[in-house]
Design an enzyme around this catalytic site. Sequence first.
Site, PDB file in Angstrom:
ATOM      1  N   SER A 135    -133.587 -83.603  34.829  1.00 49.91           N
ATOM      2  CA  SER A 135    -133.948 -85.018  34.833  1.00 49.91           C
ATOM      3  C   SER A 135    -133.026 -85.746  33.881  1.00 49.91           C
ATOM      4  O   SER A 135    -132.475 -85.142  32.940  1.00 49.91           O
ATOM      5  CB  SER A 135    -135.404 -85.186  34.378  1.00 49.91           C
ATOM      6  OG  SER A 135    -135.703 -86.541  34.106  1.00 49.91           O
ATOM      7  N   TYR A 148    -143.036 -82.955  29.335  1.00 53.25           N
ATOM      8  CA  TYR A 148    -142.149 -82.932  30.504  1.00 53.25           C
ATOM      9  C   TYR A 148    -140.695 -83.040  30.060  1.00 53.25           C
ATOM     10  O   TYR A 148    -139.830 -82.273  30.521  1.00 53.25           O
ATOM     11  CB  TYR A 148    -142.500 -84.086  31.441  1.00 53.25           C
ATOM     12  CG  TYR A 148    -141.597 -84.190  32.654  1.00 53.25           C
ATOM     13  CD1 TYR A 148    -141.833 -83.409  33.779  1.00 53.25           C
ATOM     14  CD2 TYR A 148    -140.526 -85.067  32.673  1.00 53.25           C
ATOM     15  CE1 TYR A 148    -141.015 -83.505  34.893  1.00 53.25           C
ATOM     16  CE2 TYR A 148    -139.703 -85.170  33.773  1.00 53.25           C
ATOM     17  CZ  TYR A 148    -139.950 -84.395  34.879  1.00 53.25           C
ATOM     18  OH  TYR A 148    -139.124 -84.486  35.981  1.00 53.25           O
TER      19      TYR A 148
END
Length: 240
Positions: A135, A148
Amino acid sequence: MDVNGKSVLLTGGSAGIGREIARQLKVKGAKVLLTGRDTARLAAMESEGFETLAADLSSAAGVDALVAALGDRPVDILINNAGLGVPHDVRNGLPDPDAADGCLYANLSAPVRLITALLPRMRARPEAAIINVTSGLAIAPNTASSVYCASKAGLRSYTMALRAQLSGEPIHVIEALPPVVDTQMTADRDMSKMPPQECARQIIAALEGNRPEANVGMVKLLRAVYSISPALARSVMRRF
Protein backbone atom coordinates in the site's frame (compact mmCIF):
# COMPACT_ATOMS: atom_id res chain seq x y z
CA MET A 1 7.29 -11.49 -18.44
CA ASP A 2 4.82 -12.91 -20.91
CA VAL A 3 1.89 -14.07 -18.78
CA ASN A 4 0.28 -16.14 -21.54
CA GLY A 5 0.15 -19.77 -20.41
CA LYS A 6 1.53 -19.01 -16.96
CA SER A 7 -0.01 -20.69 -13.89
CA VAL A 8 -1.05 -18.04 -11.36
CA LEU A 9 -2.00 -18.39 -7.70
CA LEU A 10 -3.84 -15.24 -6.64
CA THR A 11 -4.94 -14.80 -3.03
CA GLY A 12 -7.92 -12.59 -2.31
CA GLY A 13 -9.06 -12.91 -5.90
CA SER A 14 -12.84 -12.90 -5.55
CA ALA A 15 -13.40 -9.16 -5.07
CA GLY A 16 -11.84 -5.74 -5.44
CA ILE A 17 -8.36 -5.40 -6.91
CA GLY A 18 -7.83 -9.18 -6.91
CA ARG A 19 -10.94 -9.85 -8.98
CA GLU A 20 -9.82 -7.36 -11.62
CA ILE A 21 -6.29 -8.80 -11.67
CA ALA A 22 -7.79 -12.25 -12.24
CA ARG A 23 -10.00 -11.06 -15.07
CA GLN A 24 -7.24 -9.17 -16.85
CA LEU A 25 -4.72 -12.00 -16.51
CA LYS A 26 -7.27 -14.45 -17.91
CA VAL A 27 -7.78 -12.26 -20.98
CA LYS A 28 -4.01 -12.34 -21.49
CA GLY A 29 -4.00 -16.15 -21.47
CA ALA A 30 -2.89 -16.91 -17.91
CA LYS A 31 -4.32 -19.86 -15.98
CA VAL A 32 -5.56 -18.30 -12.76
CA LEU A 33 -6.35 -20.16 -9.55
CA LEU A 34 -7.79 -17.69 -7.06
CA THR A 35 -8.61 -17.89 -3.38
CA GLY A 36 -11.13 -16.13 -1.17
CA ARG A 37 -13.23 -16.53 1.96
CA ASP A 38 -16.71 -15.66 0.68
CA THR A 39 -18.36 -18.70 -0.92
CA ALA A 40 -20.85 -16.62 -2.91
CA ARG A 41 -18.10 -14.52 -4.45
CA LEU A 42 -16.06 -17.61 -5.22
CA ALA A 43 -19.09 -19.13 -6.95
CA ALA A 44 -19.48 -15.96 -9.02
CA MET A 45 -15.85 -16.23 -10.15
CA GLU A 46 -16.34 -19.90 -10.98
CA SER A 47 -19.24 -18.87 -13.22
CA GLU A 48 -16.73 -16.72 -15.12
CA GLY A 49 -14.56 -19.80 -15.71
CA PHE A 50 -12.04 -19.43 -12.90
CA GLU A 51 -10.74 -22.22 -10.69
CA THR A 52 -11.15 -21.28 -7.04
CA LEU A 53 -10.16 -22.46 -3.57
CA ALA A 54 -11.73 -21.34 -0.32
CA ALA A 55 -8.97 -20.12 1.99
CA ASP A 56 -8.78 -18.14 5.22
CA LEU A 57 -5.24 -16.81 5.47
CA SER A 58 -5.56 -15.18 8.90
CA SER A 59 -3.77 -18.11 10.57
CA ALA A 60 -0.95 -20.56 9.93
CA ALA A 61 -3.48 -23.38 9.70
CA GLY A 62 -5.29 -21.58 6.89
CA VAL A 63 -2.09 -21.07 4.90
CA ASP A 64 -1.03 -24.68 5.40
CA ALA A 65 -4.47 -25.89 4.28
CA LEU A 66 -4.14 -23.88 1.08
CA VAL A 67 -0.70 -25.33 0.36
CA ALA A 68 -2.05 -28.84 0.95
CA ALA A 69 -4.98 -28.19 -1.39
CA LEU A 70 -2.58 -27.11 -4.13
CA GLY A 71 -0.94 -30.52 -4.16
CA ASP A 72 2.01 -30.52 -6.56
CA ARG A 73 0.53 -28.18 -9.15
CA PRO A 74 3.03 -25.72 -10.66
CA VAL A 75 3.02 -22.04 -9.73
CA ASP A 76 4.69 -19.58 -12.09
CA ILE A 77 3.25 -16.42 -10.55
CA LEU A 78 2.25 -15.95 -6.91
CA ILE A 79 0.24 -12.82 -6.13
CA ASN A 80 -0.18 -12.13 -2.42
CA ASN A 81 -3.18 -9.82 -2.62
CA ALA A 82 -5.40 -11.03 0.24
CA GLY A 83 -5.48 -8.67 3.18
CA LEU A 84 -7.47 -7.34 6.10
CA GLY A 85 -8.03 -3.83 7.30
CA VAL A 86 -8.97 -3.08 10.91
CA PRO A 87 -9.44 0.21 12.76
CA HIS A 88 -6.87 0.66 15.49
CA ASP A 89 -7.02 4.07 17.12
CA VAL A 90 -6.52 4.44 20.86
CA ARG A 91 -8.20 7.86 20.77
CA ASN A 92 -11.52 6.05 20.31
CA GLY A 93 -11.14 3.59 23.19
CA LEU A 94 -9.02 0.47 23.45
CA PRO A 95 -8.85 -1.41 20.12
CA ASP A 96 -9.48 -5.15 19.82
CA PRO A 97 -6.09 -6.92 20.11
CA ASP A 98 -7.44 -10.09 18.49
CA ALA A 99 -8.50 -8.13 15.41
CA ALA A 100 -5.04 -6.59 15.29
CA ASP A 101 -3.44 -10.05 15.44
CA GLY A 102 -5.61 -11.29 12.56
CA CYS A 103 -4.72 -8.26 10.45
CA LEU A 104 -1.01 -8.66 11.11
CA TYR A 105 -1.11 -12.35 10.24
CA ALA A 106 -3.16 -12.01 7.06
CA ASN A 107 -1.18 -9.06 5.72
CA LEU A 108 2.36 -10.05 6.72
CA SER A 109 2.82 -13.52 8.14
CA ALA A 110 0.61 -15.29 5.58
CA PRO A 111 2.54 -14.00 2.53
CA VAL A 112 5.84 -14.93 4.20
CA ARG A 113 4.60 -18.42 5.03
CA LEU A 114 3.09 -18.96 1.58
CA ILE A 115 6.23 -17.81 -0.23
CA THR A 116 8.38 -20.06 1.94
CA ALA A 117 6.16 -23.06 1.14
CA LEU A 118 5.97 -22.43 -2.62
CA LEU A 119 9.49 -21.22 -3.34
CA PRO A 120 10.93 -24.68 -4.13
CA ARG A 121 8.36 -25.31 -6.88
CA MET A 122 8.79 -21.76 -8.22
CA ARG A 123 12.54 -22.23 -8.41
CA ALA A 124 11.87 -25.26 -10.62
CA ARG A 125 10.10 -23.10 -13.23
CA PRO A 126 12.01 -21.50 -16.13
CA GLU A 127 10.75 -18.08 -15.03
CA ALA A 128 8.61 -17.07 -12.07
CA ALA A 129 7.31 -14.01 -10.26
CA ILE A 130 6.15 -13.06 -6.78
CA ILE A 131 3.94 -9.99 -6.37
CA ASN A 132 3.31 -8.70 -2.87
CA VAL A 133 0.52 -6.13 -2.71
CA THR A 134 1.33 -3.59 -0.01
CA SER A 135 0.00 0.00 0.00
CA GLY A 136 1.04 3.60 -0.30
CA LEU A 137 0.61 3.52 3.49
CA ALA A 138 3.68 1.29 3.65
CA ILE A 139 5.70 4.40 2.74
CA ALA A 140 4.05 6.82 5.16
CA PRO A 141 1.27 5.80 7.57
CA ASN A 142 -2.02 7.52 8.22
CA THR A 143 -3.26 7.94 11.79
CA ALA A 144 -6.34 5.78 12.23
CA SER A 145 -5.15 2.53 10.59
CA SER A 146 -1.94 2.04 12.52
CA VAL A 147 -1.92 -1.78 12.55
CA TYR A 148 -2.80 -2.03 8.85
CA CYS A 149 -0.03 0.46 8.04
CA ALA A 150 2.46 -1.48 10.17
CA SER A 151 1.59 -4.77 8.47
CA LYS A 152 2.04 -3.29 5.00
CA ALA A 153 5.30 -1.58 5.96
CA GLY A 154 6.54 -4.94 7.24
CA LEU A 155 5.61 -6.63 3.98
CA ARG A 156 7.37 -3.87 2.05
CA SER A 157 10.60 -4.48 4.00
CA TYR A 158 10.30 -8.23 3.54
CA THR A 159 9.74 -7.81 -0.21
CA MET A 160 12.83 -5.66 -0.63
CA ALA A 161 14.95 -8.15 1.30
CA LEU A 162 13.52 -11.10 -0.63
CA ARG A 163 14.30 -9.37 -3.92
CA ALA A 164 17.94 -9.02 -2.86
CA GLN A 165 18.08 -12.65 -1.74
CA LEU A 166 16.74 -13.89 -5.10
CA SER A 167 18.84 -11.64 -7.30
CA GLY A 168 20.50 -13.78 -9.94
CA GLU A 169 17.62 -16.27 -9.95
CA PRO A 170 14.86 -16.18 -12.59
CA ILE A 171 12.24 -15.14 -10.01
CA HIS A 172 11.02 -11.55 -10.29
CA VAL A 173 9.99 -10.02 -6.95
CA ILE A 174 7.55 -7.15 -7.37
CA GLU A 175 5.93 -4.87 -4.83
CA ALA A 176 2.59 -3.35 -5.80
CA LEU A 177 1.69 -0.18 -3.90
CA PRO A 178 -1.93 0.86 -4.57
CA PRO A 179 -3.46 4.17 -3.51
CA VAL A 180 -7.00 4.34 -2.13
CA VAL A 181 -8.97 2.04 -4.45
CA ASP A 182 -12.76 1.75 -4.72
CA THR A 183 -13.30 -1.59 -2.95
CA GLN A 184 -15.38 -2.97 -0.11
CA MET A 185 -12.57 -2.09 2.32
CA THR A 186 -12.84 1.62 1.45
CA ALA A 187 -16.62 1.82 1.03
CA ASP A 188 -17.01 4.11 4.04
CA ARG A 189 -14.43 6.65 2.88
CA ASP A 190 -15.77 9.79 1.25
CA MET A 191 -12.83 10.64 -0.98
CA SER A 192 -11.46 10.19 -4.47
CA LYS A 193 -10.74 6.51 -5.19
CA MET A 194 -9.06 4.74 -8.08
CA PRO A 195 -11.19 2.21 -9.98
CA PRO A 196 -9.95 -1.33 -9.25
CA GLN A 197 -9.73 -2.06 -12.99
CA GLU A 198 -7.09 0.65 -13.45
CA CYS A 199 -5.18 -0.44 -10.35
CA ALA A 200 -5.07 -4.00 -11.67
CA ARG A 201 -3.94 -2.80 -15.09
CA GLN A 202 -0.97 -0.95 -13.62
CA ILE A 203 0.06 -3.91 -11.46
CA ILE A 204 -0.02 -6.27 -14.43
CA ALA A 205 1.96 -3.77 -16.50
CA ALA A 206 4.71 -3.88 -13.87
CA LEU A 207 4.67 -7.68 -14.02
CA GLU A 208 4.91 -7.72 -17.81
CA GLY A 209 7.70 -5.14 -17.69
CA ASN A 210 9.68 -7.00 -15.00
CA ARG A 211 9.67 -3.85 -12.89
CA PRO A 212 10.52 -4.16 -9.18
CA GLU A 213 7.67 -1.89 -8.09
CA ALA A 214 4.24 -0.84 -9.28
CA ASN A 215 3.70 2.60 -7.77
CA VAL A 216 0.06 2.97 -8.67
CA GLY A 217 -1.70 6.29 -9.25
CA MET A 218 -1.09 8.89 -6.54
CA VAL A 219 1.54 6.68 -4.90
CA LYS A 220 3.95 7.96 -7.58
CA LEU A 221 3.50 11.46 -6.12
CA LEU A 222 3.88 10.17 -2.55
CA ARG A 223 7.14 8.46 -3.51
CA ALA A 224 8.39 11.69 -5.07
CA VAL A 225 7.52 13.73 -1.97
CA TYR A 226 9.09 11.11 0.30
CA SER A 227 12.33 11.17 -1.72
CA ILE A 228 12.58 14.92 -1.11
CA SER A 229 11.32 15.06 2.47
CA PRO A 230 10.24 11.95 4.41
CA ALA A 231 9.00 14.22 7.21
CA LEU A 232 6.71 16.12 4.82
CA ALA A 233 5.30 12.88 3.37
CA ARG A 234 4.56 11.55 6.85
CA SER A 235 2.97 14.86 7.88
CA VAL A 236 0.66 14.82 4.87
CA MET A 237 -0.42 11.21 5.35
CA ARG A 238 -1.15 11.66 9.07
CA ARG A 239 -4.07 13.90 8.11
CA PHE A 240 -6.00 10.97 6.65
